[in-house]
Scaffold this motif. Structure first.
Motif, PDB file in Angstrom:
ATOM      1  N   GLN A  81      52.152  35.713  36.874  1.00  0.00           N
ATOM      2  CA  GLN A  81      51.871  37.144  36.881  1.00  0.00           C
ATOM      3  C   GLN A  81      53.007  37.971  37.458  1.00  0.00           C
ATOM      4  N   HIS A 133      50.331  34.236  28.940  1.00  0.00           N
ATOM      5  CA  HIS A 133      49.176  33.623  29.595  1.00  0.00           C
ATOM      6  C   HIS A 133      48.311  32.892  28.575  1.00  0.00           C
ATOM      7  N   ALA A 160      45.013  37.912  33.305  1.00  0.00           N
ATOM      8  CA  ALA A 160      46.329  37.730  33.919  1.00  0.00           C
ATOM      9  C   ALA A 160      46.978  39.059  34.247  1.00  0.00           C
TER      10      ALA A 160
END
Length: 472
Positions: free
Chosen positions: A382, A394, A176
Motif C-alpha cells: 500500500q 493488489h 488496498a
C-alpha cells in the motif's frame, strides 16, 4: 522498482487513494516523482497531505466505520462454512457436495479478482464495495430462504456461491487503496484490521455452531446476510478524503488498463518475487497442511482437540496483529520474513505428534508469525505501489496468492498416501524454512525500506555567535 514511493497519481473516488496527491504547481515540481526531491522522499509528501486530509492517528470516525465493516464481514464469512456443511449434510448431500459449493465461490473469486482490480482503479472503490455487499446480501438472503423452506438444490447453492465469489472479486481490490486514504499510519491501520478480522475468525465458527445447534442453518445464512447489510451501511456512511482536481488517472480502455497493471506488477522484483515464493509455500506447506492437520488431529484426538488447535492458531493471529501495531521495522519484508519462520510450526507440530498442548503452542506461534507477515506485506504494497495502479496490483497479488492453494490441497491426499501424513507435515515445515530463506536471499525483498519512514532533510549548521563583551 518497488523502492520508489507512491506517485500520487490517483483518481479519488474514481480510482486510487486521495491521501497522497501531487504537489501543487510551484512546489518542487519537476525535481523527482510527484514534484519532490529524492531527499524528501514519499514520506514527506504523505506527511504534508495527511495534515490536511487525514488525521495523524488511525481512530477517526471514518476509519472506525471501515474497521467495523471489515470486522462484521469477516465474522459472517467465517460462519458460512459451518452453515454450508451442516445444511447440505442435513439435506442428504455428502462431503463432495460441500466441497463443490465452496469451490464455486473460491473459483469465481480467484478467476475474476484481476478484473475487479481494473474496475476499482477506474471507478469509485467505495460504491463498488457497497454494490458487492448489496449483491451478497441478496444472494445470502435467498440461501436463507431456501434452507428455511427446505427447498435445497445443490446447483442453486453453487450458483449462489459463484455470485458471492464474483462480488468478493469486485470488493477485495478496493480494500488496498481505502486503508491509506483513511489513516496516515498505514501499518497501524493494517494491524488494527488484522486484529479485528482475527477476532472475528475466532468467534465466527463458534457463533455459527450455536445457531445451527439451537435453530437451523437457515438462521446462519440470514445472519451472514445481515453482516453484509451492516458492512454496506458502514461504507455508505463513509466519507473518503477528496482528491486533487488533477490527480485522476487516465483510462486507456479495459484491456490496456489490465496490461498496464501486469507491467507495473512485473516491474517490481520484490513484489513478484514474494508471490513466486508464496506459490511454492502453498504447494509444499500451507496448501497440504490445512486438510491434513484437520484430518490428523480429528482422527487422533477428536473434533474438540481440533477446535482447540484451530483456536490457538486464531489467538496467535490476534497477538501477531497487536505486535504489528507496535513494532516499526525499517525493512518491513525482512522483518516479516523472519517472523514467518514461526509458521513452520503449524505443520511441523502436528507432524511431530507433540500432543494437544504442544500442537496448540506451535499453532499459536505460527499464527503470530503469519499475522505479523501479513501486516508487513499489506503495508509494503500500500505504501510502495503508485496509487493509480494499486487496486490492480493488489488484485494480481491476491490472485497469485490463491493460485497454488488448490494445487497444494489436491496433492495433500496422494502425498499422504505415498509418504504418510506425519512425513508430509514435517516436510511442510522444512519447505517453510526454505521459503523464508529464499525471501531473505532476494536482495530486492530483504533490502526494501519502508516508504513511510521519516527522512529528515539535512539542515545547515548555524554559525557560532561572536562572544559578547561586557556584563550580561
Amino acid at each position: 522498482m518497488g523502492g520508489d514511493g507512491p506517485t500520487g497519481q490517483n483518481g479519488g473516488e474514481s480510482g486510487g487513494p486521495a491521501g497522497d496527491e501531487r504537489a501543487p504547481a510551484g512546489q518542487e515540481r519537476g525535481r523527482g516523482p510527484g514534484g519532490l526531491t529524492a531527499r524528501h522522499g514519499p514520506w514527506r509528501r504523505r506527511k504534508r497531505d495527511a495534515s490536511t486530509t487525514r488525521p495523524r492517528g488511525i481512530w477517526s470516525r471514518d476509519f472506525g466505520l471501515f474497521f467495523t465493516a471489515r470486522a462484521v464481514a469477516k465474522l459472517g464469512d467465517t460462519m458460512l462454512p459451518v452453515a454450508l456443511a451442516a445444511g447440505l449434510l442435513q439435506y442428504g448431500y455428502g462431503a463432495g457436495a460441500v466441497g463443490l459449493a465452496m469451490a464455486a465461490s473460491v473459483g469465481c473469486f480467484a478467476g475474476l479478482v484481476i478484473f475487479g482490480g481494473v474496475f476499482a482503479d477506474r471507478f469509485s472503490t467505495r460504491w463498488l464495495m457497497i454494490g458487492a455487499d448489496v449483491t451478497r446480501l441478496v444472494s445470502q438472503s435467498l440461501a436463507a430462504v431456501m434452507f428455511f423452506t427446505g427447498h435445497v438444490v445443490l446447483w442453486q447453492i453453487c450458483v449462489i456461491g459463484a455470485v458471492n465469489g464474483a462480488a468478493s472479486a469486485i470488493f477485495q481490490p478496493g480494500v488496498a487503496s481505502t486503508v491509506p486514504r483513511l489513516a496516515a499510519d498505514v501499518q497501524a491501520a493494517n494491524g488494527a484490521i488484522r486484529v479485528a478480522e482475527s477476532g472475528s475468525q475466532l468467534a465466527g465458527p463458534a457463533v455459527a455452531g450455536l445457531l445451527v445447534a439451537f435453530a437451523s442453518p437457515g438462521l446462519v445464512f440470514a445472519a451472514h446476510a445481515g453482516t453484509y447489510a451492516l458492512s454496506a451501511l458502514c461504507l455508505l456512511l463513509l466519507r473518503l478524503p477528496p482528491a486533487a482536481p488533477d490527480s485522476r488517472a487516465p483510462s486507456n480502455g479495459f484491456r490496456k488498463d489490465l496490461v498496464q497493471g501486469w507491467r507495473e506488477f512485473r516491474s517490481r522484483s520484490w513484489l513478484w518475487g514474494v508471490i513466486a515464493v508464496w506459490c511454492v509455500l502453498q504447494i509444499g506447506a500451507s496448501g497440504p497442511a490445512v486438510p491434513l492437520v484437520a484430518t490428523q488431529v480429528t482422527q487422533e484426538y477428536g473434533p474438540r482437540a481440533y477446535g482447540l488447535v484451530n483456536s490457538a492458531l486464531g489467538a496467535g493471529t490476534v497477538i501477531g496483529g497487536l505486535i504489528a501495531l507496535r513494532l516499526r521495522p525499517r525493512r518491513m519484508l525482512r522483518a516479516g520474513s523472519l517472523a514467518l519462520l514461526g509458521f513452520a510450526l503449524f505443520p511441523a507440530a502436528v507432524g511431530a505428534g507433540l500432543g494437544v498442548p504442544g500442537m496448540m503452542a506451535g499453532c499459536a506461534v505460527a499464527g503470530v508469525g503469519m499475522s505479523f507477515w501479513g501486516v508487513m506485506w499489506a503495508t509494503s504494497v500500500q505504501t510502495q505501489v503508485p496509487h493509480d495502479v494499486l487496486n490492480r496490483i493488489h488484485a494480481y497479488d491476491v490472485a497469485g496468492s490463491l493460485a497454488m492453494a488448490p494445487v497444494g490441497q489436491a496433492l495433500a491426499g496422494p502425498a499422504a498416501g505415498a509418504f504418510g501424513t506425519h512425513h508430509v507435515l514435517l516436510a511442510g515445515g522444512v519447505v517453510t524454512l526454505g521459503c523464508v530463506a529464499a525471501l531473505l536471499l532476494i536482495p530486492a525483498i530483504r533490502g526494501l525500506e519502508r516508504a513511510d519512514a521519516p527522512r529528515m532533510p539535512s539542515l545547515p549548521v548555524p554559525e557560532p555567535r561572536p562572544a559578547r563583551s561586557g556584563p550580561r
